[in-house]
Design a protein around this motif. Structure first.
Motif, mmCIF file in Angstrom:
data_model
loop_
_atom_site.group_PDB
_atom_site.id
_atom_site.type_symbol
_atom_site.label_atom_id
_atom_site.label_comp_id
_atom_site.label_asym_id
_atom_site.label_seq_id
_atom_site.Cartn_x
_atom_site.Cartn_y
_atom_site.Cartn_z
ATOM 1 N N ARG A 52 0.845 -1.192 0.000
ATOM 2 C CA ARG A 52 0.000 0.000 0.000
ATOM 3 C C ARG A 52 0.878 1.239 0.000
ATOM 4 N NH1 ARG A 52 -5.147 -1.660 2.099
ATOM 5 N NH2 ARG A 52 -5.921 -2.651 0.221
ATOM 6 N N ILE A 53 0.321 2.318 -0.532
ATOM 7 C CA ILE A 53 0.984 3.617 -0.512
ATOM 8 C C ILE A 53 0.227 4.480 0.492
ATOM 9 C CG2 ILE A 53 1.737 5.593 -1.884
ATOM 10 C CD1 ILE A 53 2.902 3.041 -2.999
ATOM 11 N N ARG A 54 0.942 4.958 1.534
ATOM 12 C CA ARG A 54 0.344 5.827 2.544
ATOM 13 C C ARG A 54 1.273 7.012 2.795
ATOM 14 N NH1 ARG A 54 0.022 2.081 7.167
ATOM 15 N NH2 ARG A 54 -0.851 0.287 6.137
ATOM 16 N N ASN A 55 0.742 8.210 2.715
ATOM 17 C CA ASN A 55 1.498 9.439 2.995
ATOM 18 C C ASN A 55 2.797 9.523 2.180
ATOM 19 O OD1 ASN A 55 -0.482 10.027 4.930
ATOM 20 N ND2 ASN A 55 0.667 8.936 6.517
ATOM 21 N N GLY A 56 2.745 9.120 0.932
ATOM 22 C CA GLY A 56 3.920 9.206 0.079
ATOM 23 C C GLY A 56 4.980 8.164 0.368
ATOM 24 N N ALA A 58 5.705 3.726 0.689
ATOM 25 C CA ALA A 58 5.185 2.406 0.346
ATOM 26 C C ALA A 58 5.425 1.444 1.505
ATOM 27 C CB ALA A 58 5.864 1.892 -0.909
ATOM 28 N N TYR A 59 4.425 0.611 1.792
ATOM 29 C CA TYR A 59 4.508 -0.362 2.877
ATOM 30 C C TYR A 59 4.113 -1.736 2.388
ATOM 31 C CZ TYR A 59 4.840 3.665 5.960
ATOM 32 O OH TYR A 59 5.249 4.822 6.562
ATOM 33 N N LEU A 60 4.756 -2.746 2.952
ATOM 34 C CA LEU A 60 4.450 -4.142 2.656
ATOM 35 C C LEU A 60 3.684 -4.698 3.846
ATOM 36 C CD1 LEU A 60 5.062 -6.350 0.527
ATOM 37 C CD2 LEU A 60 7.057 -6.949 1.875
ATOM 38 N N LEU A 61 2.473 -5.188 3.581
ATOM 39 C CA LEU A 61 1.616 -5.669 4.652
ATOM 40 C C LEU A 61 1.340 -7.156 4.497
ATOM 41 C CD1 LEU A 61 0.127 -2.655 3.637
ATOM 42 C CD2 LEU A 61 -0.569 -3.027 5.958
ATOM 43 N N ASN A 62 1.084 -7.815 5.617
ATOM 44 C CA ASN A 62 0.616 -9.196 5.670
ATOM 45 C C ASN A 62 1.612 -10.210 5.104
ATOM 46 O OD1 ASN A 62 -1.503 -10.486 6.858
ATOM 47 N ND2 ASN A 62 -2.639 -10.749 4.968
ATOM 48 N N THR A 81 4.022 -4.516 9.678
ATOM 49 C CA THR A 81 4.083 -3.723 8.458
ATOM 50 C C THR A 81 5.527 -3.293 8.228
ATOM 51 O OG1 THR A 81 1.850 -2.943 8.847
ATOM 52 C CG2 THR A 81 3.183 -1.666 7.327
ATOM 53 N N ARG A 82 6.033 -3.533 7.018
ATOM 54 C CA ARG A 82 7.419 -3.194 6.698
ATOM 55 C C ARG A 82 7.462 -2.132 5.605
ATOM 56 N NH1 ARG A 82 6.535 -8.449 7.654
ATOM 57 N NH2 ARG A 82 7.756 -9.325 9.352
ATOM 58 N N LYS A 83 8.364 -1.189 5.766
ATOM 59 C CA LYS A 83 8.491 -0.101 4.801
ATOM 60 C C LYS A 83 9.268 -0.584 3.579
ATOM 61 C CE LYS A 83 9.917 4.704 4.531
ATOM 62 N NZ LYS A 83 10.529 5.817 5.251
ATOM 63 N N LEU A 84 8.821 -0.144 2.396
ATOM 64 C CA LEU A 84 9.524 -0.450 1.149
ATOM 65 C C LEU A 84 10.370 0.749 0.742
ATOM 66 C CD1 LEU A 84 6.683 -2.174 -0.892
ATOM 67 C CD2 LEU A 84 8.623 -3.258 0.221
ATOM 68 N N LEU A 120 10.188 -8.080 -5.307
ATOM 69 C CA LEU A 120 9.680 -7.733 -6.628
ATOM 70 C C LEU A 120 8.179 -7.516 -6.469
ATOM 71 C CD1 LEU A 120 10.636 -7.437 -9.586
ATOM 72 C CD2 LEU A 120 9.763 -9.737 -9.953
ATOM 73 N N ILE A 121 7.766 -6.248 -6.608
ATOM 74 C CA ILE A 121 6.360 -5.880 -6.442
ATOM 75 C C ILE A 121 5.706 -5.866 -7.820
ATOM 76 C CG2 ILE A 121 4.780 -4.034 -5.716
ATOM 77 C CD1 ILE A 121 6.202 -5.260 -3.376
ATOM 78 N N GLY A 122 4.564 -6.523 -7.929
ATOM 79 C CA GLY A 122 3.842 -6.559 -9.186
ATOM 80 C C GLY A 122 2.619 -5.668 -9.150
#
Length: 154
Positions: A52-56, A58-62, A81-84, A120-122
């Motif tokens: 997800r993108i929050r407040n500019g 990117a975060y990796l969830l679940n 939740t981990r920051k990308l 690798l985000i799709g």
């Protein structure tokens, strides 16, 4: 000498079945001390993960990274939740893409690159049930064709 391909830690095999992958982006992941040790032990599950993108940012969830066995009190929450780590332009592009309905960000694979964990985000669009059935039929047909060609070449 060819590069070893064993640096892939986890792969989301279900992603190509459930989604049509439009584009991919490589991102770094912010991990804690015991998390990177678990990642190197290949104790990662990407199956239900999403970004997800929050407040500019990117975060990796679940995404499940199992606790490190020798970590005791320093261990982390497996589903935190981990920051990308992405460039601002990449984040802006991903945010613009996800504004479209039915488009989501999913982790396709996690791997080590120069000692750093990368994901690798799709950019993916969900498939309908009939699309999934069509893909399975196409795979079966391709398999049959390759079998007959193999037999013919004998």
């Amino acid at each position: 000498m060819p590069k070893p391909t064993d640096n892939v830690i986890a792969q989301n095999r279900k992603a190509s079945h459930d989604y049509t992958i439009i584009d991919t982006v490589e991102a770094g992941v912010v991990l804690k001390g015991t998390e990177i040790k678990s990642v190197r032990n290949r104790r990662v599950n990407l199956k239900d993960g999403f970004a997800r993108i929050r407040n500019g940012e990117a975060y990796l969830l679940n995404v499940h990274i199992s606790p490190y066995e020798q970590g005791n009190l320093f261990n982390h929450d497996p589903l935190r939740t981990r920051k990308l780590l992405l460039h601002k332009k990449q984040i802006a592009r991903l945010e613009a893409e996800t504004k479209n309905s039915g488009v989501t960000l999913i982790p396709l694979k996690m791997y080590l690159k120069n000692g750093f964990a990368k994901v690798l985000i799709g950019i993916a669009k969900g498939k309908k049930k009939y699309d999934k059935r069509e893909d399975l039929k196409r795979k079966d047909i391709d398999r049959e064709i390759s079998r007959t060609l193999k037999e013919r070449n004998r």
